[in-house]
Design an enzyme around this catalytic site. Structure first.
Site, PDB file in Angstrom:
ATOM      1  N   GLU A 337       0.788  -1.242   0.149  1.00 39.76           N
ATOM      2  CA  GLU A 337       0.080  -0.015   0.026  1.00 39.76           C
ATOM      3  C   GLU A 337       0.878   1.255  -0.115  1.00 39.76           C
ATOM      4  O   GLU A 337       0.428   2.263   0.308  1.00 39.76           O
ATOM      5  CB  GLU A 337      -0.975  -0.062   1.011  1.00 39.76           C
ATOM      6  CG  GLU A 337      -2.243  -1.319   1.063  1.00 39.76           C
ATOM      7  CD  GLU A 337      -2.614  -1.838   2.407  1.00 39.76           C
ATOM      8  OE1 GLU A 337      -2.013  -1.196   3.401  1.00 39.76           O
ATOM      9  OE2 GLU A 337      -3.460  -2.417   2.409  1.00 39.76           O
ATOM     10  N   ASP A 361      -0.219  -5.602   9.078  1.00 41.54           N
ATOM     11  CA  ASP A 361      -1.123  -4.862   9.709  1.00 41.54           C
ATOM     12  C   ASP A 361      -0.961  -5.319  11.368  1.00 41.54           C
ATOM     13  O   ASP A 361      -0.934  -6.422  11.631  1.00 41.54           O
ATOM     14  CB  ASP A 361      -2.504  -5.308   9.416  1.00 41.54           C
ATOM     15  CG  ASP A 361      -3.094  -4.738   8.182  1.00 41.54           C
ATOM     16  OD1 ASP A 361      -2.416  -3.702   7.706  1.00 41.54           O
ATOM     17  OD2 ASP A 361      -4.209  -5.215   7.623  1.00 41.54           O
ATOM     18  N   HIS A 528       0.109  -0.073  10.776  1.00 43.65           N
ATOM     19  CA  HIS A 528       1.095  -1.017  10.183  1.00 43.65           C
ATOM     20  C   HIS A 528       2.220  -1.099  11.149  1.00 43.65           C
ATOM     21  O   HIS A 528       2.512   0.082  11.784  1.00 43.65           O
ATOM     22  CB  HIS A 528       1.355  -0.713   8.852  1.00 43.65           C
ATOM     23  CG  HIS A 528       0.616  -0.950   7.653  1.00 43.65           C
ATOM     24  ND1 HIS A 528       0.430  -0.062   6.580  1.00 43.65           N
ATOM     25  CD2 HIS A 528      -0.379  -1.903   7.410  1.00 43.65           C
ATOM     26  CE1 HIS A 528      -0.454  -0.538   5.577  1.00 43.65           C
ATOM     27  NE2 HIS A 528      -1.176  -1.632   6.312  1.00 43.65           N
TER      28      HIS A 528
END
Length: 590
Positions: A337, A361, A528
């Site tokens: 991401e 995550d 994260h």
């Protein structure tokens, strides 16, 4: 072979000729040689080559010799310096004045000559001039003829050198954004001022259509692609997992085969974008052969890419891993991401340890009570106080399986030069590649799934950008843990059974953010985390102080913290002093 920065060793001496200087020449130079040998014997660069040291041509007693040393270090590619002395020297004349080099000074603890007096004097000069330096002073007095480096001194020299080499290695490199902002995630709103001013790095960016262009126009090494496909068929495709998508969203076998071909090409192209590829020049693609000089990169993926094309999970996972179809090699740093903030934390961990980094995550805190309610079973052992579920969409390094082992036979994540072919095969065998969840990833692809072995010491980190304050760093040392397989199955399946899981337990202490496992999760600053093998919090704190990034949360023992000597002037509360010092000095490259 890559070119790495070197560490400069500066032997300083009392400049008084006519007996004083002459009596100290051999001793001072021997100390410098001992420091160089310590560093070269113990520290390696990412490719396994020893960290090189450059010693000044002679001892430094007066300012002309300081200048000559500085000129040599510039020519030799030095990125940090350690000043070494056993005696009194002229502080402002002999100190390192380069504003960009991390600096340390070792003042020999002896009685015949006042090395400690010089250390105190020159550190005062560094503080007064706004050039922070680390002070190294042994706990025990040594005899004048003793050129050994005591254990406490060696520990500080190596801690400094490890972090300083990371600072110098980052300088001048790029962070490559492949795509842009992913799903509004703040970490993927890349801040070029931070990279430039704090890390000395530049930001490069490509639109993701560049990957499609290179596929369509054949701008990749076809021979490598054939080799990569054969390897993928042997080690990854054979471990393809069940397709859990509903029938209307399930791809045909032919479509899945096309996805495998697509993601392998994509992996090669993403790597070429980062570091270039001389093979492309041979094929006539001179511009593309150059790459972006990227020491780290991020791939946006969601949503525009993954809504239409196979996802980046395979590519990110393989690039972050210490091996691929070309064999065992240094892991890359590639963020899911395009979370550049997490990418920086991963880069810190990689440069300090030379090991692959886990991107996850920080998904769920499971309390003992919640686990009992959901599963009917109790957490035990190290997991008894609750666990944090670290999981991401299949992009975690395969080193994170824990299938490598250390000298004691314990699960580990090792530097690439210590990994065996047998361990590579174990990592691959422990990984299942599930067809991507097409509710999330409409374009398909494959996500890795594995369960990290328990018992690995790890450090979770995160860099956050705070408006009005700047960057801050969070650190949580702890361990991976194994839980009852039935508990894992139930918790995993109610999250996502196609993604890799690491169960994490932080080390608790009396600090508010670490009073229990829940508090660690509750105080984490973003979605994260970057997870590095080993308890490296003290090294991260040293690195952060060099970069003037305050640490807002950590569970490292205070006697393990090593920051520049000037930090002592900002108060006795170490965290508050860290904030005040970082604010006062500001970023290195501003």
């Amino acid at each position: 072979m890559k070119k790495y920065p070197k560490i400069g060793i500066r032997p300083t001496i009392d400049g008084r000729q006519g007996g004083v200087r002459e009596s100290l020449e051999e001793k001072t130079m021997n100390l410098a040689k001992a420091v160089a040998e310590l560093i070269t014997s113990n520290l390696k660069n990412g490719d396994g080559t020893p960290v090189e040291c450059v010693i000044a041509d002679g001892t430094i007693g007066r300012v002309a010799e300081s200048a000559a040393c500085a000129e040599k270090f510039e020519r030799e590619g030095v990125g940090a310096t350690i000043t070494v002395t056993s005696c009194w020297c002229y502080g402002a004349e002999t100190m390192d004045m380069n504003p960009y080099y991390p600096k340390a000074v070792w003042g020999f603890n002896g009685t015949e000559r006042p090395g400690a007096v010089y250390l105190a004097a020159v550190l005062a000069g560094h503080a007064q001039k706004g050039l922070p330096a680390f002070g190294i002073y042994g706990r025990d007095v040594q005899d004048l003829n003793d050129n050994s480096i005591p254990a406490d001194v060696a520990e500080k020299i190596l801690r400094f050198a490890r972090a300083a080499q990371a600072v110098a290695t980052m300088r001048g490199k790029s962070y490559l954004s492949m795509g842009s902002v992913s799903m509004g995630i703040a970490g993927s709103i890349v801040n070029p001022d931070f990279f430039q001013e704090y890390l000395g790095m530049r930001n490069e960016s490509i639109d993701l259509t560049e990957i499609i262009r290179r596929m369509a126009e054949g701008i990749y090494d076809k021979e490598e692609y054939a080799k990569a496909m054969a390897w993928t068929e042997k080690y990854c495709k054979k471990n393809e997992g069940n397709d859990f998508n509903i029938p209307e969203k399930t791809k045909t076998r032919a479509q899945k085969d096309e996805d495998w071909e697509f993601i392998v090409k994509m992996t090669i192209i993403m790597r070429d974008l980062m570091q270039g590829n001389p093979k492309l020049k041979e094929l006539g693609f001179k511009e593309e052969a150059l790459g972006h000089n990227a020491i780290a990169a991020g791939f946006q993926g969601q949503r525009q890419w993954t809504d239409f094309y196979p996802n980046g999970d395979f590519s990110e996972a393989l690039l972050n891993t210490s091996f691929d179809w070309n064999g065992i090699r240094e892991a890359f740093v590639v963020t899911t991401e395009n979370d550049a903030c997490n990418g920086v934390a991963m880069l810190f961990g990689h440069l300090l340890t030379n090991r692959a980094q886990i991107f996850s995550d920080v998904r769920t805190y499971w309390s003992p009570e919640a686990v009992k309610r959901v599963t009917g079973k109790e957490l035990t052992g190290m997991a008894a106080n609750g666990i944090i579920h670290l999981i991401n969409s299949g992009a975690t390094t395969l080193d994170g399986t824990g299938q490598q082992t250390n000298a004691n036979g314990e699960p580990a994540m090792k530097p690439c030069w210590e990994i065996t072919e047998g361990e590579v095969e174990k990592c691959l065998e422990a990984t299942t590649w599930y067809p991507a969840n097409r509710d999330y990833f409409r374009g398909g692809g494959f996500s890795s799934n594995f369960l990290s072995k328990g018992g690995m010491p790890v450090t979770m980190m995160r860099l956050n950008l705070i408006k009005g304050l700047g960057p801050v760093l969070q650190i949580a040392e702890g361990w991976t843990v194994e839980i009852d397989p039935e508990i894992h199955k139930l918790l995993d399946e109610r999250t996502d059974r196609t993604w890799p899981t690491t169960w994490f337990v932080p080390r608790l202490c009396d600090k508010p953010a670490f009073k229990d496992v829940y508090s660690v999760m509750n105080n984490w600053g973003a979605n994260h985390g970057a997870i590095s093998y080993g308890h490296i919090g003290q090294d991260v704190i040293t690195l952060a102080s060099m970069l003037r990034i305050p640490v807002c949360m950590h569970n490292v023992e205070e006697d393990q913290i090593f920051r520049p000597a000037a930090w002592n002037a900002f108060g006795m509360d170490k965290e508050g002093a860290d904030y005040r010092a970082c604010t006062t000095y500001g970023p290195i490259y501003k």
